[in-house]
Design an enzyme around this catalytic site. Sequence first.
Site, PDB file in Angstrom:
ATOM      1  N   CYS A 133      95.588  48.701 -20.507  1.00  0.00           N
ATOM      2  CA  CYS A 133      94.230  48.041 -20.316  1.00  0.00           C
ATOM      3  C   CYS A 133      93.216  49.047 -20.841  1.00  0.00           C
ATOM      4  CB  CYS A 133      93.826  47.625 -18.953  1.00  0.00           C
ATOM      5  SG  CYS A 133      92.184  46.720 -18.788  1.00  0.00           S
ATOM      6  N   CYS A 136      89.907  48.887 -18.931  1.00  0.00           N
ATOM      7  CA  CYS A 136      89.949  49.490 -17.679  1.00  0.00           C
ATOM      8  C   CYS A 136      89.727  51.053 -17.662  1.00  0.00           C
ATOM      9  CB  CYS A 136      91.125  49.014 -17.107  1.00  0.00           C
ATOM     10  SG  CYS A 136      91.522  47.230 -17.002  1.00  0.00           S
ATOM     11  N   ASP A 137      90.573  51.694 -18.705  1.00  0.00           N
ATOM     12  CA  ASP A 137      90.692  53.134 -18.436  1.00  0.00           C
ATOM     13  C   ASP A 137      90.245  53.840 -19.786  1.00  0.00           C
ATOM     14  OD1 ASP A 137      92.188  52.769 -16.041  1.00  0.00           O
ATOM     15  OD2 ASP A 137      94.199  52.137 -17.219  1.00  0.00           O
TER      16      ASP A 137
END
Length: 306
Positions: A133, A136-137
Amino acid sequence: MAVEDLIIIGAGPAGLTAGLYAARARLKTIVLEKFSPGGQILNTDWVENYPGFPEGISGFELIDRMKRQAERFDLRIINQEATGIVIDKRKIIVTTDKDSLEAMTVILACGATPQKLLIEGETLLTGKGVSYCATCDGPFFRDQTVAVIGGGDTAVEEALFLTRFASKVYLVHRRDRLRATKVLQERAFAQNKIVPLWDTVATRIAGKNSVEGLDIKNVKTNEEKTLPVQGVFVFIGNNSNNELAKGILKLDGKGFIITDNNMETSCPGIFAAGDIRSKLLRQVSTSVGEGATAAFAAEKYLESLI
């Protein structure tokens, strides 16, 4: 125990749309979702191919709008994980981590999860530089070098997103051309931070406590080398979340649920919609259409029982 008309398992685009249609049809409906509503779309930074939003919309906002719209018609969304399905004559029993529920019909909208590379270092370093992701990261890799593995729409979209943070993004693809849509390819090739590596596969992710490199191999020349990257983002496809369907429903060779055009599975009264289905295209737009069809088909099935 009260018997519901319909239980929908999963609150992504397919499940929420099915819930909206069912609630508007005044069916006694429950949506079960083990996490928060949204599914994989929550990992998408920006959705620009969903009709009605010419400037695009974030995945989070799109799901929030879907959820609020469905709840306007009193749709009940319950935070429980479905753990099993049992067919009991004409009723269907759905067990959860907290309860046991009964319904006349069920829609499986459980979605899919990212496919793993299954190479050395992947499991060890997941969450320590290996990610599925970018939304997300990505911010953790500011001014660092990362690799994106894959060649479809998601891989290219996430590679473009990562250019906001990373100093260089290797795009590792096993073929000599991308599978992504042309407009995404054009953007990727115009971005000087993205470096495509054709005919290449990942063989090992190096590092003990964090990613220190990615071993790669050219499938045509057999040349091997190590990329000096601090992050590896994997986007090579999805696996069906079919645990509830195994042994009950007919699946295709990859484990996705087979349905007819009305989203009905091999078991009468059970329908499937969204990424869990066996189909050509997995997008928000197709999931929404299938959710609507599944809810309408469930309503007609209920009428046939009267």
